[in-house]
Design a protein around this motif. Sequence first.
Motif, PDB file in Angstrom:
ATOM      1  N   ALA A   1      55.854  80.567  42.319  1.00  0.00           N
ATOM      2  CA  ALA A   1      56.413  79.570  41.401  1.00  0.00           C
ATOM      3  C   ALA A   1      56.640  80.177  40.016  1.00  0.00           C
ATOM      4  CB  ALA A   1      55.481  78.364  41.305  1.00  0.00           C
ATOM      5  N   ALA A   2      55.784  81.108  39.641  1.00  0.00           N
ATOM      6  CA  ALA A   2      55.900  81.733  38.318  1.00  0.00           C
ATOM      7  C   ALA A   2      57.086  82.693  38.273  1.00  0.00           C
ATOM      8  CB  ALA A   2      54.608  82.472  37.976  1.00  0.00           C
ATOM      9  N   GLY A   3      57.419  83.288  39.401  1.00  0.00           N
ATOM     10  CA  GLY A   3      58.547  84.207  39.445  1.00  0.00           C
ATOM     11  C   GLY A   3      59.838  83.460  39.660  1.00  0.00           C
ATOM     12  N   ASP A   4      60.884  84.193  39.847  1.00  0.00           N
ATOM     13  CA  ASP A   4      62.184  83.540  39.930  1.00  0.00           C
ATOM     14  C   ASP A   4      62.929  83.968  41.187  1.00  0.00           C
ATOM     15  OD1 ASP A   4      64.040  81.774  38.948  1.00  0.00           O
ATOM     16  OD2 ASP A   4      65.188  83.351  37.930  1.00  0.00           O
ATOM     17  N   GLY A   5      62.208  84.375  42.205  1.00  0.00           N
ATOM     18  CA  GLY A   5      62.905  84.799  43.411  1.00  0.00           C
ATOM     19  C   GLY A   5      61.894  85.092  44.493  1.00  0.00           C
ATOM     20  N   GLU A   6      62.192  86.071  45.298  1.00  0.00           N
ATOM     21  CA  GLU A   6      61.304  86.398  46.401  1.00  0.00           C
ATOM     22  C   GLU A   6      60.371  87.544  46.018  1.00  0.00           C
ATOM     23  OE1 GLU A   6      64.070  87.212  49.582  1.00  0.00           O
ATOM     24  OE2 GLU A   6      63.771  85.184  50.353  1.00  0.00           O
ATOM     25  N   LEU A   7      59.220  87.544  46.634  1.00  0.00           N
ATOM     26  CA  LEU A   7      58.262  88.631  46.438  1.00  0.00           C
ATOM     27  C   LEU A   7      57.864  89.152  47.807  1.00  0.00           C
ATOM     28  CD1 LEU A   7      55.870  87.103  43.720  1.00  0.00           C
ATOM     29  CD2 LEU A   7      57.495  88.979  43.379  1.00  0.00           C
ATOM     30  N   SER A   8      57.667  90.450  47.899  1.00  0.00           N
ATOM     31  CA  SER A   8      57.216  91.003  49.177  1.00  0.00           C
ATOM     32  C   SER A   8      55.719  90.762  49.321  1.00  0.00           C
ATOM     33  CB  SER A   8      57.516  92.498  49.252  1.00  0.00           C
ATOM     34  OG  SER A   8      56.578  93.215  48.500  1.00  0.00           O
ATOM     35  N   CYS A   9      55.258  90.722  50.555  1.00  0.00           N
ATOM     36  CA  CYS A   9      53.839  90.490  50.815  1.00  0.00           C
ATOM     37  C   CYS A   9      52.975  91.507  50.086  1.00  0.00           C
ATOM     38  CB  CYS A   9      53.557  90.539  52.312  1.00  0.00           C
ATOM     39  SG  CYS A   9      54.080  89.050  53.192  1.00  0.00           S
TER      40      CYS A   9
ATOM     41  N   LYS B   1      58.430  92.417  54.133  1.00  0.00           N
ATOM     42  CA  LYS B   1      58.496  90.988  54.451  1.00  0.00           C
ATOM     43  C   LYS B   1      58.545  90.254  53.106  1.00  0.00           C
ATOM     44  CE  LYS B   1      55.888  89.119  58.008  1.00  0.00           C
ATOM     45  NZ  LYS B   1      54.582  88.643  58.519  1.00  0.00           N
ATOM     46  N   MET B   2      59.633  89.537  52.886  1.00  0.00           N
ATOM     47  CA  MET B   2      59.825  88.868  51.603  1.00  0.00           C
ATOM     48  C   MET B   2      59.451  87.395  51.705  1.00  0.00           C
ATOM     49  SD  MET B   2      60.827  91.419  49.834  1.00  0.00           S
ATOM     50  CE  MET B   2      61.298  90.601  48.301  1.00  0.00           C
ATOM     51  N   ASN B   3      58.923  86.868  50.606  1.00  0.00           N
ATOM     52  CA  ASN B   3      58.458  85.485  50.579  1.00  0.00           C
ATOM     53  C   ASN B   3      59.111  84.713  49.439  1.00  0.00           C
ATOM     54  OD1 ASN B   3      55.949  85.794  52.481  1.00  0.00           O
ATOM     55  ND2 ASN B   3      55.849  87.502  51.022  1.00  0.00           N
ATOM     56  N   GLY B   4      59.512  83.515  49.723  1.00  0.00           N
ATOM     57  CA  GLY B   4      60.085  82.663  48.688  1.00  0.00           C
ATOM     58  C   GLY B   4      59.586  81.238  48.837  1.00  0.00           C
ATOM     59  N   LEU B   5      59.435  80.555  47.704  1.00  0.00           N
ATOM     60  CA  LEU B   5      58.994  79.161  47.715  1.00  0.00           C
ATOM     61  C   LEU B   5      60.155  78.280  48.173  1.00  0.00           C
ATOM     62  CD1 LEU B   5      56.335  77.802  46.858  1.00  0.00           C
ATOM     63  CD2 LEU B   5      57.284  77.595  44.549  1.00  0.00           C
ATOM     64  N   ARG B   6      59.894  77.296  49.032  1.00  0.00           N
ATOM     65  CA  ARG B   6      60.957  76.374  49.475  1.00  0.00           C
ATOM     66  C   ARG B   6      61.024  75.178  48.531  1.00  0.00           C
ATOM     67  NH1 ARG B   6      60.897  75.738  55.965  1.00  0.00           N
ATOM     68  NH2 ARG B   6      62.717  74.477  55.423  1.00  0.00           N
TER      69      ARG B   6
ATOM     70  N   GLN C   1      59.929  83.124  54.833  1.00  0.00           N
ATOM     71  CA  GLN C   1      59.665  84.554  54.958  1.00  0.00           C
ATOM     72  C   GLN C   1      60.812  85.205  55.720  1.00  0.00           C
ATOM     73  OE1 GLN C   1      55.562  84.510  56.798  1.00  0.00           O
ATOM     74  NE2 GLN C   1      55.155  85.817  55.046  1.00  0.00           N
ATOM     75  N   ALA C   2      61.193  86.387  55.284  1.00  0.00           N
ATOM     76  CA  ALA C   2      62.264  87.121  55.978  1.00  0.00           C
ATOM     77  C   ALA C   2      62.031  88.606  55.804  1.00  0.00           C
ATOM     78  CB  ALA C   2      63.621  86.732  55.415  1.00  0.00           C
ATOM     79  N   TYR C   3      62.409  89.348  56.820  1.00  0.00           N
ATOM     80  CA  TYR C   3      62.318  90.793  56.706  1.00  0.00           C
ATOM     81  C   TYR C   3      63.530  91.326  55.974  1.00  0.00           C
ATOM     82  CZ  TYR C   3      58.439  90.882  59.998  1.00  0.00           C
ATOM     83  OH  TYR C   3      57.225  90.693  60.596  1.00  0.00           O
ATOM     84  N   ARG C   4      63.267  92.219  55.028  1.00  0.00           N
ATOM     85  CA  ARG C   4      64.345  92.980  54.376  1.00  0.00           C
ATOM     86  C   ARG C   4      63.962  94.433  54.573  1.00  0.00           C
ATOM     87  NH1 ARG C   4      66.167  88.467  53.683  1.00  0.00           N
ATOM     88  NH2 ARG C   4      65.959  87.114  51.853  1.00  0.00           N
TER      89      ARG C   4
END
Lengths: 117, 117
Positions: free
Chosen positions: A40-48, A82-87, A75-78
């Motif tokens: 929530a503090a960031g602005d995009g996806e973060l990797s595990c 493995k990248m994570n984003g808040l829905r 979660q999605a693999y790039r």
Amino acid sequence: MTTATSTRELAHPAREEIRLESVLHALSDPMRMRVVRSLAAGDGELSCSCFVLPVTKSTSTHHFRVLRESGVIQQAYRGTAKMNGLRRADLDALFPGLLDSVLDAARRQAERLGDDA
Amino acid sequence: MTTATSTRELAHPAREEIRLESVLHALSDPMRMRVVRSLAAGDGELSCSCFVLPVTKSTSTHHFRVLRESGVIQQAYRGTAKMNGLRRADLDALFPGLLDSVLDAARRQAERLGDDA
């Protein structure tokens, strides 16, 4: 090879499948709340690998899976990450104000207990 | 006789002992959410016998205990009845807006899924 490919597809609930009780359960663990607050503090996806949690790798994987299966994160693999984003859009559409009030409550508690170093 | 008296004293966390993760866990069960919604809809205390939950007596007792020990409700004996009340003042002081946003989310979900008969 087929197996390797299919294990890289991660199951997510559709927006209309997200349930309040599962979301609250996902948020009821301090480690998972820490992940959600970081996202929530960031602005995009973060990797595990961005998250340094004081738990074993398998416990960490479990926490991310609970967050994904409840609909709190995607979660999605790039490549190998493995990248994570808040829905946030899905949660805000289903439960307006809920995520923000939980994040605010977590911030207040962390400040009160001195957990935000 | 002393024992009988002491079992009638129910342990509650003080306001400053209430933890967000315990509150969210308490609210993450559909039966417990039903109890909380009933208490929020009313304007005072309700006895345990007022709640008709589709679970066994011991499961029901467990749910009320989880709600009490997390700080979501207060319980007290009045004669032979065990009365329950929402700890709204404590929750609102610690986590402003949280309870209302959870109740609103529960109402929206019940309406969406047709659970409010």
